[in-house]
Design a protein around this motif. Structure first.
Motif, PDB file in Angstrom:
ATOM      1  N   TRP A   1       4.670   0.755  -7.071  1.00  0.00           N
ATOM      2  CA  TRP A   1       4.481  -0.698  -6.702  1.00  0.00           C
ATOM      3  C   TRP A   1       5.055  -1.555  -8.356  1.00  0.00           C
ATOM      4  O   TRP A   1       4.232  -1.080  -9.247  1.00  0.00           O
ATOM      5  CB  TRP A   1       3.134  -1.122  -6.430  1.00  0.00           C
ATOM      6  CG  TRP A   1       2.734  -2.450  -6.402  1.00  0.00           C
ATOM      7  CD1 TRP A   1       1.955  -3.236  -6.999  1.00  0.00           C
ATOM      8  CD2 TRP A   1       3.294  -3.461  -5.182  1.00  0.00           C
ATOM      9  NE1 TRP A   1       1.968  -4.574  -6.809  1.00  0.00           N
ATOM     10  CE2 TRP A   1       2.737  -4.730  -5.728  1.00  0.00           C
ATOM     11  CE3 TRP A   1       4.142  -3.280  -4.188  1.00  0.00           C
ATOM     12  CZ2 TRP A   1       2.740  -5.763  -4.902  1.00  0.00           C
ATOM     13  CZ3 TRP A   1       4.467  -4.363  -3.657  1.00  0.00           C
ATOM     14  CH2 TRP A   1       3.908  -5.674  -3.854  1.00  0.00           C
TER      15      TRP A   1
ATOM     16  N   ASN B   1       0.942  -1.238  -0.032  1.00  0.00           N
ATOM     17  CA  ASN B   1      -0.003   0.163  -0.191  1.00  0.00           C
ATOM     18  C   ASN B   1       0.864   1.207   0.058  1.00  0.00           C
ATOM     19  O   ASN B   1       0.634   2.266  -0.642  1.00  0.00           O
ATOM     20  CB  ASN B   1      -0.995  -0.079   1.411  1.00  0.00           C
ATOM     21  CG  ASN B   1      -2.007  -1.087   0.959  1.00  0.00           C
ATOM     22  OD1 ASN B   1      -2.339  -1.427   0.007  1.00  0.00           O
ATOM     23  ND2 ASN B   1      -2.733  -1.504   2.009  1.00  0.00           N
ATOM     24  N   ASN B   2       2.000   1.265   0.841  1.00  0.00           N
ATOM     25  CA  ASN B   2       3.001   2.326   0.888  1.00  0.00           C
ATOM     26  C   ASN B   2       3.488   2.555  -0.776  1.00  0.00           C
ATOM     27  O   ASN B   2       3.796   3.751  -1.163  1.00  0.00           O
ATOM     28  CB  ASN B   2       3.958   2.140   1.884  1.00  0.00           C
ATOM     29  CG  ASN B   2       3.737   2.652   3.307  1.00  0.00           C
ATOM     30  OD1 ASN B   2       3.666   3.959   3.419  1.00  0.00           O
ATOM     31  ND2 ASN B   2       3.338   1.739   4.081  1.00  0.00           N
TER      32      ASN B   2
ATOM     33  N   ASP C   1       0.680   4.044  -2.961  1.00  0.00           N
ATOM     34  CA  ASP C   1       0.575   5.372  -2.535  1.00  0.00           C
ATOM     35  C   ASP C   1       1.675   6.362  -3.454  1.00  0.00           C
ATOM     36  O   ASP C   1       1.378   7.364  -3.861  1.00  0.00           O
ATOM     37  CB  ASP C   1       0.449   5.767  -1.051  1.00  0.00           C
ATOM     38  CG  ASP C   1      -0.686   5.100  -0.603  1.00  0.00           C
ATOM     39  OD1 ASP C   1      -1.548   4.939  -1.300  1.00  0.00           O
ATOM     40  OD2 ASP C   1      -0.526   5.014   0.892  1.00  0.00           O
ATOM     41  N   ARG C   2       2.925   5.708  -3.820  1.00  0.00           N
ATOM     42  CA  ARG C   2       3.889   6.546  -4.196  1.00  0.00           C
ATOM     43  C   ARG C   2       3.694   6.084  -5.630  1.00  0.00           C
ATOM     44  O   ARG C   2       4.996   6.747  -6.451  1.00  0.00           O
ATOM     45  CB  ARG C   2       5.250   6.050  -3.527  1.00  0.00           C
ATOM     46  CG  ARG C   2       5.448   6.326  -2.257  1.00  0.00           C
ATOM     47  CD  ARG C   2       6.629   5.417  -1.622  1.00  0.00           C
ATOM     48  NE  ARG C   2       7.837   5.852  -2.326  1.00  0.00           N
ATOM     49  CZ  ARG C   2       8.723   6.750  -1.915  1.00  0.00           C
ATOM     50  NH1 ARG C   2       8.547   7.539  -0.678  1.00  0.00           N
ATOM     51  NH2 ARG C   2      10.000   7.300  -2.498  1.00  0.00           N
ATOM     52  N   ASP C   3       2.893   5.347  -6.243  1.00  0.00           N
ATOM     53  CA  ASP C   3       2.649   4.851  -7.576  1.00  0.00           C
ATOM     54  C   ASP C   3       4.317   4.617  -8.110  1.00  0.00           C
ATOM     55  O   ASP C   3       4.545   4.569  -9.148  1.00  0.00           O
ATOM     56  CB  ASP C   3       2.617   6.237  -8.518  1.00  0.00           C
ATOM     57  CG  ASP C   3       2.146   5.849  -9.929  1.00  0.00           C
ATOM     58  OD1 ASP C   3       1.475   4.560  -9.997  1.00  0.00           O
ATOM     59  OD2 ASP C   3       2.339   6.556 -10.837  1.00  0.00           O
TER      60      ASP C   3
END
Length: 246
Positions: free
Chosen positions: A103, A95-96, A99-101
Motif C-alpha cells: 500500500w 486492504n488487499n 495484505d501484500r505490504d
C-alpha cells in the motif's frame, strides 16, 4: 456568444441524430462547466436531456449548487449517491494491498479522487444505456490543454462541446445562458477534498492558461507550469497506445 451557443446546440443535435440515439446526459457537479453544459443540452433536447447529481464524499454545498442549475436550466435530474459504493470499493482495494505490504499512502489521495471520477462516469454510462443517450463531457480548453481531468473519469465521454472555449469564454457563456451568479463567481473546484481548488492544484490560474492559449505573453513561471502540465498529460488526449502492426 449567442452565435456560439446556437452553433453548439445545433452541433449537439447533429451528433445525436448521427448516432441514432435519443438524447444527452451530463453529470452535474455544481460547477460552472457542467452548469453551462446542462443549459446547452436542454436547449438541444428539452425533453431528452438528463442531469445526474452524484455525491461521493462531497460537500453539501456542491449538491445545493447542482440543484440551482436544475432549477435555472429546467433539466430533468436524478441523484445517485456513490459514497457507500466508493468507500466499499476503495477499502477493499486498500486492504488487499495492505495484505501484500504494498500500500502506497503517498499516492492514496489521488487514487481516491480518481476512483470517484471513474465511478461517476461508469454511473453516467449505465444510465445513458438505459435511455440511449450520449454522455456529454464538461472539459474546457484550459482543462483539456493541461490535462486537468481524470483519464477514463470526467475525460471518458462521448462529446466535449466546451473543449475550444477558454475558462473566460465559459463564464461569458454562462451569463448569457442564465447560469446562477453564485456558480459563475465561486472558485473552480473539483470538490476532491476540503479546501481544494483547481488553481491551487495546478499551480497557475485559469486566466494565465487562457492568455497562453490565446497566444498572449505570460510570466515565465506560469508558462513553464502550463507547458509541463501539457507534456505530462499528453497520454490523456490520445487513444490507448498500441504497438506497430506486425
Amino acid at each position: 456568444m449567442e452565435k456560439k451557443i446556437e452553433l453548439l446546440v445545433k452541433w449537439l443535435q447533429d451528433q445525436v441524430q448521427a448516432s441514432k440515439l435519443n438524447g444527452l446526459i451530463v453529470g452535474l457537479s455544481g460547477g460552472i462547466d457542467s452548469s453551462v453544459v446542462a443549459h446547452l443540452i436542454v436547449k438541444a433536447f428539452p425533453e431528452q436531456s438528463l442531469g445526474v447529481i452524484m455525491p461521493c464524499k462531497s460537500h453539501s454545498n456542491d449538491q445545493n449548487d447542482a440543484m440551482l442549475v436544475v432549477e435555472s436550466s429546467k433539466i430533468k435530474a436524478m441523484t445517485v449517491d456513490l459514497t457507500e459504493t466508493h468507500n466499499l470499493l476503495f477499502s477493499q482495494i486498500k486492504n488487499n494491498l495492505l495484505d501484500r505490504d504494498e500500500w502506497n499512502e503517498q499516492t492514496a489521495k489521488l487514487g481516491d479522487a480518481n476512483l470517484r471520477a471513474r465511478l461517476r462516469m461508469s454511473t453516467l454510462y449505465t444510465i445513458a444505456n438505459n435511455y440511449r443517450y450520449l454522455v456529454v463531457g464538461t472539459d474546457n480548453a484550459a482543462e483539456w490543454h493541461t490535462g486537468y481531468f481524470t483519464k477514463y473519469g470526467d475525460g471518458g465521454v462521448d462529446l466535449v462541446p466546451l473543449v475550444h472555449l477558454t475558462k473566460g469564454e465559459v463564464r461569458e457563456m454562462a451569463k448569457v445562458l442564465g447560469v446562477p451568479d453564485e456558480i459563475i463567481t465561486k472558485a473552480p473546484s473539483a470538490g476532491l477534498w476540503e479546501g481544494q481548488t483547481d488553481e491551487n492544484e495546478m499551480g497557475t490560474t485559469y486566466d494565465m492558461i487562457d492568455r497562453y492559449l490565446k497566444g498572449e505573453k505570460v510570466p515565465d513561471k506560469d508558462r513553464q507550469v502550463i507547458e509541463r502540465l501539457h507534456k505530462q498529460s499528453e497520454h490523456k488526449r490520445r487513444l490507448a497506445a498500441a504497438p506497430p502492426k506486425f
